[in-house]
Design a protein around this motif. Structure first.
Motif, PDB file in Angstrom:
ATOM      1  N   ASN A   1       6.431  33.316 -35.906  1.00  0.00           N
ATOM      2  CA  ASN A   1       6.000  32.919 -37.241  1.00  0.00           C
ATOM      3  C   ASN A   1       7.040  33.310 -38.285  1.00  0.00           C
ATOM      4  OD1 ASN A   1       4.180  31.828 -39.152  1.00  0.00           O
ATOM      5  ND2 ASN A   1       3.490  33.888 -39.640  1.00  0.00           N
ATOM      6  N   GLN A   2       7.610  34.503 -38.174  1.00  0.00           N
ATOM      7  CA  GLN A   2       8.617  34.946 -39.131  1.00  0.00           C
ATOM      8  C   GLN A   2       9.855  34.070 -39.064  1.00  0.00           C
ATOM      9  OE1 GLN A   2       9.121  39.023 -38.042  1.00  0.00           O
ATOM     10  NE2 GLN A   2       7.479  39.730 -39.384  1.00  0.00           N
ATOM     11  N   SER A   3      10.301  33.728 -37.871  1.00  0.00           N
ATOM     12  CA  SER A   3      11.486  32.885 -37.743  1.00  0.00           C
ATOM     13  C   SER A   3      11.205  31.480 -38.278  1.00  0.00           C
ATOM     14  CB  SER A   3      11.966  32.825 -36.303  1.00  0.00           C
ATOM     15  OG  SER A   3      11.005  32.205 -35.482  1.00  0.00           O
ATOM     16  N   PHE A   4       9.991  30.988 -38.108  1.00  0.00           N
ATOM     17  CA  PHE A   4       9.627  29.671 -38.633  1.00  0.00           C
ATOM     18  C   PHE A   4       9.654  29.671 -40.156  1.00  0.00           C
ATOM     19  CE2 PHE A   4       6.415  26.636 -40.127  1.00  0.00           C
ATOM     20  CZ  PHE A   4       6.924  25.471 -39.582  1.00  0.00           C
ATOM     21  N   VAL A   5       9.120  30.706 -40.771  1.00  0.00           N
ATOM     22  CA  VAL A   5       9.106  30.805 -42.240  1.00  0.00           C
ATOM     23  C   VAL A   5      10.531  30.886 -42.774  1.00  0.00           C
ATOM     24  CG1 VAL A   5       8.459  32.294 -44.166  1.00  0.00           C
ATOM     25  CG2 VAL A   5       6.797  31.804 -42.378  1.00  0.00           C
ATOM     26  N   GLU A   6      11.391  31.661 -42.113  1.00  0.00           N
ATOM     27  CA  GLU A   6      12.783  31.752 -42.539  1.00  0.00           C
ATOM     28  C   GLU A   6      13.479  30.397 -42.445  1.00  0.00           C
ATOM     29  OE1 GLU A   6      14.484  34.761 -40.104  1.00  0.00           O
ATOM     30  OE2 GLU A   6      13.338  36.373 -41.074  1.00  0.00           O
ATOM     31  N   MET A   7      13.224  29.659 -41.368  1.00  0.00           N
ATOM     32  CA  MET A   7      13.838  28.345 -41.198  1.00  0.00           C
ATOM     33  C   MET A   7      13.368  27.384 -42.297  1.00  0.00           C
ATOM     34  SD  MET A   7      13.388  25.342 -38.380  1.00  0.00           S
ATOM     35  CE  MET A   7      11.701  25.311 -38.821  1.00  0.00           C
ATOM     36  N   MET A   8      12.080  27.410 -42.597  1.00  0.00           N
ATOM     37  CA  MET A   8      11.556  26.518 -43.632  1.00  0.00           C
ATOM     38  C   MET A   8      12.122  26.876 -45.001  1.00  0.00           C
ATOM     39  SD  MET A   8       9.954  24.289 -42.028  1.00  0.00           S
ATOM     40  CE  MET A   8       9.242  23.386 -43.368  1.00  0.00           C
ATOM     41  N   ASN A   9      12.313  28.148 -45.265  1.00  0.00           N
ATOM     42  CA  ASN A   9      12.927  28.558 -46.531  1.00  0.00           C
ATOM     43  C   ASN A   9      14.343  28.016 -46.645  1.00  0.00           C
ATOM     44  OD1 ASN A   9      10.682  29.915 -47.454  1.00  0.00           O
ATOM     45  ND2 ASN A   9      11.346  31.883 -46.653  1.00  0.00           N
ATOM     46  N   ARG A  10      15.086  28.047 -45.533  1.00  0.00           N
ATOM     47  CA  ARG A  10      16.445  27.494 -45.551  1.00  0.00           C
ATOM     48  C   ARG A  10      16.421  25.989 -45.793  1.00  0.00           C
ATOM     49  NH1 ARG A  10      17.816  30.105 -40.216  1.00  0.00           N
ATOM     50  NH2 ARG A  10      17.621  32.272 -40.759  1.00  0.00           N
ATOM     51  N   VAL A  11      15.507  25.298 -45.160  1.00  0.00           N
ATOM     52  CA  VAL A  11      15.407  23.846 -45.317  1.00  0.00           C
ATOM     53  C   VAL A  11      15.093  23.491 -46.769  1.00  0.00           C
ATOM     54  CG1 VAL A  11      14.001  21.830 -44.720  1.00  0.00           C
ATOM     55  CG2 VAL A  11      14.801  23.375 -42.923  1.00  0.00           C
TER      56      VAL A  11
ATOM     57  N   SER B   1      15.635  25.303 -49.424  1.00  0.00           N
ATOM     58  CA  SER B   1      16.741  25.670 -50.319  1.00  0.00           C
ATOM     59  C   SER B   1      17.863  24.644 -50.229  1.00  0.00           C
ATOM     60  CB  SER B   1      17.265  27.071 -50.007  1.00  0.00           C
ATOM     61  OG  SER B   1      17.860  27.101 -48.728  1.00  0.00           O
ATOM     62  N   LEU B   2      18.055  24.025 -49.055  1.00  0.00           N
ATOM     63  CA  LEU B   2      19.072  22.993 -48.919  1.00  0.00           C
ATOM     64  C   LEU B   2      18.650  21.704 -49.620  1.00  0.00           C
ATOM     65  CD1 LEU B   2      20.147  23.450 -45.206  1.00  0.00           C
ATOM     66  CD2 LEU B   2      21.450  24.054 -47.235  1.00  0.00           C
ATOM     67  N   LYS B   3      17.364  21.428 -49.671  1.00  0.00           N
ATOM     68  CA  LYS B   3      16.896  20.199 -50.313  1.00  0.00           C
ATOM     69  C   LYS B   3      17.082  20.245 -51.827  1.00  0.00           C
ATOM     70  CE  LYS B   3      13.553  18.614 -46.939  1.00  0.00           C
ATOM     71  NZ  LYS B   3      12.166  18.263 -46.693  1.00  0.00           N
ATOM     72  N   ARG B   4      17.239  21.434 -52.400  1.00  0.00           N
ATOM     73  CA  ARG B   4      17.427  21.539 -53.856  1.00  0.00           C
ATOM     74  C   ARG B   4      18.768  20.976 -54.291  1.00  0.00           C
ATOM     75  NH1 ARG B   4      16.085  27.697 -54.950  1.00  0.00           N
ATOM     76  NH2 ARG B   4      14.711  27.838 -53.162  1.00  0.00           N
ATOM     77  N   PHE B   5      19.744  20.984 -53.376  1.00  0.00           N
ATOM     78  CA  PHE B   5      21.095  20.535 -53.761  1.00  0.00           C
ATOM     79  C   PHE B   5      21.237  19.076 -53.632  1.00  0.00           C
ATOM     80  CE2 PHE B   5      21.803  24.988 -52.551  1.00  0.00           C
ATOM     81  CZ  PHE B   5      22.286  25.429 -53.753  1.00  0.00           C
TER      82      PHE B   5
END
Length: 50
Positions: free
Chosen positions: A34-44, A46-50
């Motif tokens: 679950n922690q690794s999934f949340v980290e991955m979604m946060n990265r995704v 943050s990339l969509k903001r650019f």
């Protein structure tokens, strides 16, 4: 399979039950996943903001 039930009053009042070690391992694995999934979604996101 299950450990013996705690006889002490403290555990009786809290309704704490013993569980097999495999259940603990399963819960720790799910928490790690679950922690690794949340980290991955946060990265995704943050990339969509650019």
């Amino acid at each position: 399979m299950f450990k013996s039930v705690f006889e002490e009053e403290f555990y009786q009042n809290l309704q704490v039950f013993a569980a097999p070690p495999i259940l603990r391992e399963m819960l720790l694995y799910a928490l790690k996943w679950n922690q690794s999934f949340v980290e991955m979604m946060n990265r995704v996101f943050s990339l969509k903001r650019f």
